[in-house]
Structure formats: C-alpha cells, structure tokens
Design an enzyme around this catalytic site. Structure first.
Site, PDB file in Angstrom:
ATOM      1  N   HIS A  78      -1.597   0.569   8.831  1.00  0.00           N
ATOM      2  CA  HIS A  78      -2.929   0.768   8.257  1.00  0.00           C
ATOM      3  C   HIS A  78      -3.432  -0.514   7.606  1.00  0.00           C
ATOM      4  CE1 HIS A  78      -1.860   5.285   7.733  1.00  0.00           C
ATOM      5  NE2 HIS A  78      -2.643   5.154   8.783  1.00  0.00           N
ATOM      6  N   CYS A  89      -1.743   6.290  -0.581  1.00  0.00           N
ATOM      7  CA  CYS A  89      -1.642   7.391   0.389  1.00  0.00           C
ATOM      8  C   CYS A  89      -1.617   8.764  -0.257  1.00  0.00           C
ATOM      9  CB  CYS A  89      -0.361   7.266   1.212  1.00  0.00           C
ATOM     10  SG  CYS A  89      -0.119   5.738   2.078  1.00  0.00           S
TER      11      CYS A  89
END
Length: 257
Positions: A165, A252
């Site tokens: 990511h 996250c």
C-alpha cells in the site's frame, strides 16, 4: 482534527490473515487482542470517541478496518471494494454500514470493476493521493476522484511499486510533514513536503499515526521516534508486534474522521 474513530476487535481467525512476511510466523491471538485494546485506549486518551465493532470470524483481516472505507471530513464516506478476494465481502458487514450511517448522511460505494484498499489513500487536508497498486486500480481511483470532486475535494493518482500500500511508504502527519521510506524521498508527487526519512532498518515505523498533534509510533524504532520528536510532535509508543506479522500497522486498524 479527528474526533471519532471506528475499530474492529480482532477475530480468532486473525492467525490466518494475509501476510507478506510469513517468515515472521503467525500472530499470538491473545497478545494481539491486548495490543488492539491498548491501541483503542490510546485513541481515547487522545480525545477520540471510538466505536469498536465485534469480531468478524469469517474475515481474518477484518481488524484492518481502514481498508473498508474512506471517511472524509466533508459529509461523505466511500465504502471500498477491497483488492484481495478474501476481503471483498468485509464491506458488506451490516455493523460497518450502521456505524458509518451514525456519522454520514451520504455514503457512496466503489463498484466493479474498481478495486481499492484505502491503505492506498493518503489524505492531506482536502486532497487525496491514491496509490495505484496490486490492490487499488485506476477504475476505483477514477470513481473516488469523481466523488471527491462532487464534494469539494480533489484527488490524484500515484503509482505504487514494490509495496502493498502507498501508506507503507508515505504517511502524512501535519504542517506539510511526511514520514517516508527512502524509496519516496525524492518522489515528484511529494516534492513540496517536509520529509522525515526512515532508514531501511526501521522501515516498519514509516506507518506511524498522527492524532491531533500526537504521533503514535510502533515500539522499537528509536531513530524514527527521535526524528518525529525533533520535528515537534509528542510521541506515544505502542507494541504492534502481532499485527506486523500479518503486514498490518497503525493506520490500518481504525477509520478516523
């Protein structure tokens, strides 16, 4: 400034979560639970009202709730369409939508053929950098940018290579300060920002989390901790060893808005 967060308690199936580093072994569930409880406690200590959703045993990675939605400060939340097949249906969990509906009158959704993990989306004020990666494609980015622009915000695409990511390598703090991995030190998209560059041996610490002037930093990375303090931020340390084993990190584990 953030006022609210949504988190999800880790499921026992967490031990089977997706990992880019299987050599680190599987998480210890009981320890992961304690670490997550501390994470939520810190968010509350920093002034956030935190809603904690129940575990979702059918989804080992569901603790990483950031990948379920993009929460903006301008009245719209965008439910994602995760890039991993095993996570695709997480966004259909009714408690997620119910929690978002408590705070948002407008909820949009990314639709096929778009796929997106908001771990690829970096918010800087009203502008959003959207990483195009193995999880996030152009179709999703185009949908998101259209929604953002309809609500007075902007977005742009950034190519992501060699990482899962975008926010593995680039995290925004405040005051035009970024924490970056060395690979993004000279990236043209971020040329106008101040950069705290993280050494390769402390790479995991790139994904630190700014909350209202304080930065939550994973334990065990003293050079990065010092650099963040030297940039003028208060620091709170946390142990996230069990989430690191399944490629999870601080941003996250919550939706913040």
């Amino acid at each position: 400034m953030f006022t609210t967060a949504i988190a999800r308690t880790p499921s026992r199936s967490l031990i089977d979560g997706i990992s880019q580093t299987p050599e680190m072994g599987k998480p210890d569930y009981e320890l992961a639970l304690k670490q997550h409880e501390r994470y939520v406690e810190i968010l509350r200590e920093l002034g956030l009202k935190v809603t904690v959703l129940e575990p979702a045993e059918d989804f080992p990675d569901s603790v990483f709730i950031e990948d379920n939605a993009l929460c903006t400060p301008h009245g719209v939340a965008i439910i994602s369409r995760p890039g991993a097949d095993t996570r695709r249906d997480e966004v259909k969990l009714p408690d997620l939508r119910a929690a978002l509906e408590e705070h948002y009158d407008t909820i949009e959704e990314v639709v096929d053929p778009g796929t997106v993990d908001p771990g690829d989306i970096l918010m800087v004020g009203d502008h959003y950098y959207i990483g195009i990666s193995h999880r996030t494609n152009d179709a999703a980015a185009d949908q998101i940018i259209k929604i953002l622009e309809a609500h007075g915000m902007t977005g742009e695409k950034v190519k992501v290579e060699g990482i899962l990511h975008l926010k593995d390598d680039v995290v925004y703090l405040d005051k035009k300060d970024l924490i970056v991995a060395k690979a993004y030190e000279n990236h043209p998209a971020f040329a106008d920002y101040n950069k705290i560059v993280v050494d390769d041996d402390e790479y995991y610490a790139v994904n630190s989390l700014w909350i209202n002037g304080t930065v939550i930093v994973p334990e065990g990375f003293p050079k990065t901790e010092k650099a963040i303090r030297d940039a003028g931020y208060e620091v709170v340390l946390i142990n996230t060893s069990e989430f690191e084993k399944i490629t999870g990190s601080l941003t996250c584990m919550s939706l913040r808005f």
